[in-house]
Design an enzyme around this catalytic site. Structure first.
Site, PDB file in Angstrom:
ATOM      1  CG  ASN A  67      -1.706   1.037   1.337  1.00  0.00           C
ATOM      2  OD1 ASN A  67      -1.765   1.891   0.337  1.00  0.00           O
ATOM      3  ND2 ASN A  67      -2.174   1.357   2.563  1.00  0.00           N
ATOM      4  CD  GLU A 109      -2.837   5.462   6.781  1.00  0.00           C
ATOM      5  OE1 GLU A 109      -2.765   5.520   5.532  1.00  0.00           O
ATOM      6  OE2 GLU A 109      -1.760   4.782   7.631  1.00  0.00           O
ATOM      7  CB  SER A 118       5.619  -1.970  11.724  1.00  0.00           C
ATOM      8  OG  SER A 118       5.326  -0.554  12.170  1.00  0.00           O
ATOM      9  CG  HIS A 131      -5.758   1.603   5.285  1.00  0.00           C
ATOM     10  ND1 HIS A 131      -5.316   2.727   6.405  1.00  0.00           N
ATOM     11  CD2 HIS A 131      -4.791   1.043   5.095  1.00  0.00           C
ATOM     12  CE1 HIS A 131      -3.854   2.372   6.752  1.00  0.00           C
ATOM     13  NE2 HIS A 131      -3.618   1.282   6.052  1.00  0.00           N
ATOM     14  CE  LYS A 191      -0.022   2.999   4.814  1.00  0.00           C
ATOM     15  NZ  LYS A 191      -0.075   3.198   6.234  1.00  0.00           N
ATOM     16  N   GLY A 247       3.039   2.087  10.729  1.00  0.00           N
ATOM     17  CA  GLY A 247       3.979   3.279  10.688  1.00  0.00           C
ATOM     18  C   GLY A 247       4.831   3.593  11.935  1.00  0.00           C
ATOM     19  CD  GLU A 287      -3.263  -2.440   7.348  1.00  0.00           C
ATOM     20  OE1 GLU A 287      -2.012  -2.741   6.768  1.00  0.00           O
ATOM     21  OE2 GLU A 287      -3.811  -1.464   7.152  1.00  0.00           O
TER      22      GLU A 287
END
Ligand code: 13P
Length: 247
Positions: free
Chosen positions: A11, A97, A210, A95, A13, A171, A165
């Site tokens: 991904n 985010e 990660s 996701h 992003k 991250g 996730e």
């Protein structure tokens, strides 16, 4: 029932310009024989060029989000049909985010998943708890609730995967322990079987957060882990290939 091939999806992003297509080509060139299915989900601006650059290779191209409607007055959005038209064959939905930054609810994620199927795209449906939820002992309840709310009945008989996730692992360089990953993946598996019967046993459950070459082997060989959804480490071909080789 034969186990599905593991899926390793990158991904990107909101990263990547035309020059980054070289990394995608390097992934395809370095792939060799692998039991994994490999995908890269670049920003929407690169989907068409990447699908042309990777034509004839084993690397699939996916979107990162698709609108629930097929067309209309939705300035700035991209429909699942448009992703498919540009060359995508998969799409990430839900996701964290987007759940956090755009207030996407389980119901909206389910609608976007239906849209993906309508457009002929294979959805990767994301779920995951926040650190506060984990600390409160709510991880399993939150994640299984997201699975129930985000997976529409129309997925029965279709190819799709679920990506676990944990928000706090994205991250950050932090990852859950292997037993923690297995506990959540087992709970997701049980929910998939409750929703889809035996077919729920064949749905790949990806881990994301990660993942890097150094921890990929342990994570990918954990119970009920059927692949990985990789952010930062998918941007460089060498790192992404290192993860793929750990399958
Ligand atoms: P990182 O691999 O950068 O932690 O991101 C994970 C992720 O959000 C993939 O969708």
């Amino acid at each position: 029932m034969t186990a599905p091939r593991p899926l390793i999806a990158g991904n990107w992003k909101m990263n990547g310009l035309a020059a980054s297509l070289a990394e995608a080509k390097a992934v395809a060139a370095g792939l060799g024989a692998t039991p994994a299915r490999v995908a890269i989900c670049p920003p929407a601006t690169l989907i068409h060029r990447m699908s042309e650059a990777l034509a004839g290779t084993a690397v699939l191209v996916g979107g990162q989000d698709g609108h629930a409607e097929p067309d209309g007055a939705f300035t700035g959005d991209v429909a699942a049909e448009q992703l498919a038209d540009a060359g995508a064959v998969l799409v990430i939905v839900g996701h964290s985010e987007r759940r956090a930054g755009y207030r996407e609810t389980d119901a909206l994620v389910a609608a976007k998943t239906r849209a993906a199927l309508r457009a002929g795209l294979e959805p990767i449906v994301c779920v995951g708890e926040t650190l506060a939820q984990r600390k409160a002992g709510e991880a399993l309840g939150v994640v299984t609730g997201q699975v129930r709310g985000s997976l529409p009945a129309e997925l029965a008989g279709q190819a799709f995967s679920v990506a676990y996730e944990p928000v706090w692992a994205i991250g950050t360089g932090l990852t859950p322990t292997t037993p923690e990953i297995e506990e959540v993946h087992r709970a997701i598996r049980a929910t998939l079987v409750a929703l889809f019967g035996d077919a729920g046993r064949a749905v790949p459950i990806l881990y994301g957060g990660s993942v890097k070459p150094a921890n990929a082997a342990e994570i990918l060989h954990a119970a009920e882990v059927g692949g990985a959804l990789v952010g930062g480490a998918s941007l460089k071909a060498a790192d992404f290939l290192g993860i793929i080789r750990a399958v």
